[in-house]
Scaffold this active site. Structure first.
Site, PDB file in Angstrom:
ATOM      1  N   SER A 161      -0.859   0.007   3.223  1.00 55.78           N
ATOM      2  CA  SER A 161      -0.254  -0.621   1.972  1.00 55.78           C
ATOM      3  C   SER A 161       1.161  -1.202   2.501  1.00 55.78           C
ATOM      4  CB  SER A 161      -0.138   0.749   1.180  1.00 55.78           C
ATOM      5  OG  SER A 161       0.329   0.586   0.076  1.00 55.78           O
ATOM      6  N   HIS A 364      -7.286   2.565  -3.073  1.00 57.09           N
ATOM      7  CA  HIS A 364      -6.113   2.360  -2.278  1.00 57.09           C
ATOM      8  C   HIS A 364      -5.899   3.326  -1.281  1.00 57.09           C
ATOM      9  CE1 HIS A 364      -2.731  -0.287  -1.395  1.00 57.09           C
ATOM     10  NE2 HIS A 364      -1.916   0.713  -1.164  1.00 57.09           N
TER      11      HIS A 364
END
Length: 389
Positions: A161, A364
């Site tokens: 990320s 994610h």
């Protein structure tokens, strides 16, 4: 007064529930990086790393005989976030395979709240940073520390990320660091945020108003200890905590995958995540979405001219990021959206691998917390590391 009494009653009730829930916590919920590393067979070494602008960071090492691998966490994270899946946690799996594993901590989180002269609890200037400073100062200092400590010429890197964003910032602003990275494995890379859906897009559109309100209250730290305590109390509530925090909020932001992120596992997560970070970092990320460009922080017309010499902030020159980059993404990721990753992929000059996870619900957080990461993720990671060993 009636409202005050109701508020006080709710606070006491939440604290009571929290105390009850803590009596049944899994052991790993009460352990932190060094304790987790020892529990899973790889006692950690701890290093302090000083940055050029005065911050003092914590860097952990699980010693090994193979090439050094540096792991960088995402937004509101710490080194702990990599360690919460026990024996299938990525640092442990890498260490079991013999790699010399290094795990970083960015300024502002629980492990990196020191500065030569600024106090995070009293000096707003401590929090005057975004992912730009995390890349330019923090990441460069940690890379240099790893190379100095190991005698290696290059590191292998794995970012998740926002942890990938730092490498793109560093590679574009200090191009000499490209040669120090043997390969970057970019898990759910964050760079362009043009196509993210609600709920996060809504937060980003409201960011200017949120930022102004926080600054008026002299709040520059996001998720300080009182805020984290409230989140932990709410999310630990029996019957409704998981539904509110995970199904209602988190899955709306990152993509839903309850089979990989179960109710029981979140009991381990809450004491470790979220950690503290800066308001400016949130505002900078919001600018990426609202301005639809990967650029330096937008201070406004007058200050932009003083800082950058132009009325608008310059874009990061991704063509200068020449380090080899291997990208791994998921179709169900609502933050690292495939359309946005394709923009990044076209702008990077040295993408050596691009893989979409075979796990259809891959979101994610499955890169770091997925219950079956060893099945649908690690084969790609080890393939790249073996290719560049």
């Amino acid at each position: 007064m009636r409202f005050y009494n109701l508020s006080a009653t709710l606070t006491v009730f939440c604290q009571f529930v929290l105390v009850l829930s803590q009596t049944n916590l899994p052991e790993d919920a009460t352990l932190y990086f060094e304790e987790l590393a020892s529990k899973y067979g790889h006692p950690a070494r701890k290093y302090e790393v000083a940055t050029e602008d005065g911050y003092i960071l914590t860097l952990f090492n699980l010693p090994g005989t193979k090439d050094p691998v540096l792991l960088m966490h995402g937004m509101q994270g710490t080194s702990d976030i990599w360690m919460l899946r026990g024996n299938i946690s990525l640092p442990i799996v890498l260490a079991n395979a013999g790699f010399d594993v290094w795990v970083g901590n960015n300024r502002g989180n629980r492990y990196s709240r020191k500065h030569r002269y600024l106090d995070p609890d009293n000096d707003a200037a401590f929090w005057d940073f975004s992912f730009h400073e995390l890349g330019v100062y923090d990441l460069s200092a940690m890379i240099d520390k790893v190379l100095e400590s190991t005698g290696a010429n290059q590191i292998n890197a794995i970012g998740h990320s926002l942890g990938t964003t730092l490498f793109f910032v560093l590679g574009s602003t200090k191009p000499q660091y490209n040669a120090k990275v043997n390969v970057l494995i970019a898990l759910a890379p964050v760079c362009y945020l043009n196509n993210i859906p609600p709920l996060m897009s809504t937060f980003f559109k409201l960011a200017p108003l949120i930022g102004k309100s926080f600054k008026n209250l002299n709040i520059y730290e996001v998720f300080d200890k009182p805020a984290r305590d409230i989140v932990r109390q709410l999310c630990s509530l029996p019957l409704i905590g998981y539904e509110i925090c995970i199904e209602g909020v988190l899955f709306a932001i990152v993509g839903s995958d309850p089979k990989e992120l179960s109710r029981e596992f979140t009991k381990i997560v809450y004491p470790h995540f979220p950690s503290s970070g800066s308001l400016k970092n949130f505002l900078h990320l919001a600018q990426l979405h609202n301005r639809r460009t990967f650029a330096h922080y937008d201070y406004g017309l007058l200050r932009n001219k003083a800082v950058y010499g132009s009325s608008v902030p310059p874009e990061y020159e991704l063509n200068k990021v020449t380090m080899p980059v291997a990208i791994i993404v998921g179709e169900n990721d609502k933050l690292s959206v495939l359309k946005d990753v394709q923009i990044l992929r076209k702008k990077l000059p040295n993408v050596v691998s691009y893989a979409v996870s075979p796990h259809a619900a891959f979101n994610h957080l499955d890169d770091i917390w997925g219950a079956h990461m060893d099945v649908y993720l690690y084969p790609y990671v080890f393939k790249v590391l073996e290719q560049y060993s």
